[in-house]
Scaffold this active site. Structure first.
Site, PDB file in Angstrom:
ATOM      1  N   CYS A 198      47.785  31.643  39.105  1.00  0.00           N
ATOM      2  CA  CYS A 198      48.560  31.541  40.346  1.00  0.00           C
ATOM      3  C   CYS A 198      49.278  32.854  40.643  1.00  0.00           C
ATOM      4  O   CYS A 198      50.056  32.934  41.590  1.00  0.00           O
ATOM      5  CB  CYS A 198      49.555  30.389  40.266  1.00  0.00           C
ATOM      6  SG  CYS A 198      50.754  30.529  38.912  1.00  0.00           S
ATOM      7  N   GLU A 214      45.569  32.365  44.710  1.00  0.00           N
ATOM      8  CA  GLU A 214      45.115  31.642  43.523  1.00  0.00           C
ATOM      9  C   GLU A 214      43.747  32.214  43.162  1.00  0.00           C
ATOM     10  O   GLU A 214      42.881  32.367  44.041  1.00  0.00           O
ATOM     11  CB  GLU A 214      45.014  30.154  43.814  1.00  0.00           C
ATOM     12  CG  GLU A 214      44.855  29.283  42.599  1.00  0.00           C
ATOM     13  CD  GLU A 214      46.187  28.751  42.073  1.00  0.00           C
ATOM     14  OE1 GLU A 214      46.160  28.078  41.033  1.00  0.00           O
ATOM     15  OE2 GLU A 214      47.232  29.033  42.680  1.00  0.00           O
TER      16      GLU A 214
END
Length: 364
Positions: free
Chosen positions: A321, A355
């Site tokens: 992330c 991401e």
């Protein structure tokens, strides 16, 4: 609030260019890019509640100016959340016991049309509140909502029935059931999550041996990946997530996956013989032939000890992330492994957030 939908393709291309540049020093192949719906893609949302001369409405705060602004509809959030926002506020306003000292509302929705509404208060929740909240739930159900209501206050959590919803995610022609617990982590963009699972399954197909997963949450990845391995061993520290994962294992008919309640750091200590853990009693780690490891760490990336542990495996599937801490970790991982595949998953459209995923194979 309006989304710049006409700019979506341009913004996604810019992210692709940024991530490509970040991964270039590691000889990454061309990115697999997975786009998002351009609106109604977030399955959860949180709003502060503003009280103004008898009025009651959702508000958010601008990240730069910190200025408050009213939110009557939120195109970022799912259609179900928007329907609930529009329906809920007028019903709450009708009853002082429900509206007084209400300061926040959290929503968790699913593709399976279930939703949790969490009402947060600066007051003690009494039996009178519970009766009113139960009546509110009935009224919402009469309006065709499959809803769970939770009341929260200091040292209080009152569930009207249950504190979870069961999501159904279609992946490669199969429907996976995932129990999602209120106030626990879940992937925010369900459509992109399905694409992440498809990519991970594709990376690991034709695998041999077993899979180790660190930070497994509610089993989001490990349940979908179990089909590609003889056995799967997964770790997670949060009790609610472990409980959800155990349910999901049974519900999805997975018979080769075991969850251990441990942090990644603790598991690393156990594997290195630094500490013994009662939680590992009865579990024969030597029975696992894990030559593939899956990690989806927090924003800080992998700590140095876990990074060394990860390098012991022939194949590494790493979902990140934070591409900057991913690249920090790749400085070490690419000494022993090469990037076979790389991906960009647009979980958060119209933001700078990226991401990403890399599939690494040990250098021969």
């Amino acid at each position: 609030m309006q989304l710049p939908i006409e700019q979506y393709s341009t913004l996604l291309t810019q992210k692709q260019q940024k991530l490509t540049a970040l991964l270039a020093p590691f000889n990454a192949p061309a990115l697999d890019v997975f786009d998002s719906p351009t609106q109604n893609y977030r399955m959860r949302a949180e709003f502060r509640v503003w009280h103004d001369k008898g009025e009651l409405y959702h508000v958010m705060f601008d990240q730069q100016s910190k200025q408050r602004y009213r939110v009557d509809r939120f195109p970022t959030a799912s259609v179900l959340i928007n329907r609930m926002m529009e329906t809920l506020i007028p019903l709450i306003k009708e009853q002082d016991i429900l509206s007084k000292k209400l300061f926040q509302i959290d929503y968790l929705s699913t593709l399976s049309n279930q939703i949790i509404v969490s009402l947060l208060y600066h007051k003690t929740l009494t039996e009178e509140w519970q009766i009113a909240a139960q009546a509110l739930k009935v009224r919402l159900e009469n309006k065709k909502f499959n809803v769970q209501i939770i009341g929260r206050a200091t040292k209080q959590k009152i569930c009207l029935d249950q504190d979870y919803v069961d999501e159904i995610l279609p992946v490669n022609g199969r429907n996976y059931v995932y129990r999602q617990i209120e106030n626990s982590f879940t992937q925010p963009n369900a459509v992109v999550n399905c694409k992440m699972l498809q990519w991970a399954i594709e990376c690991t197909k034709n695998s041999t041996g077993d899979l180790l997963e660190l930070y497994c949450g509610n089993g989001n990845f490990s349940i979908a990946l179990a089909q590609n391995f003889r056995k799967v061993l997964a770790t997670e520290i949060a009790k609610p997530s472990v409980a959800a994962a155990q349910f999901n294992i049974v519900e999805n008919g997975i018979d080769n996956l075991q969850i251990i309640r441990m942090s990644a750091e603790e598991f690393t200590q156990a594997m290195n013989g630094i500490r013994a853990f009662n939680r590992l009693k009865g579990i024969d780690l030597k029975a696992y032939q894990c030559n593939t490891i899956f990690v989806d760490p927090p924003r800080a990336g992998l700590d140095s000890d876990t990074l060394k542990l990860v390098q012991n495996y022939d194949r590494i599937l790493y979902i990140s992330c934070n591409p900057h801490t991913l690249c920090d970790n790749l400085q070490q991982l690419t000494h022993t492994h090469r990037i076979e595949k790389a991906a960009l998953f647009d979980q958060f459209p119209y933001t700078d957030h990226m991401e990403s995923g890399v599939w690494l194979v040990r250098k021969s």
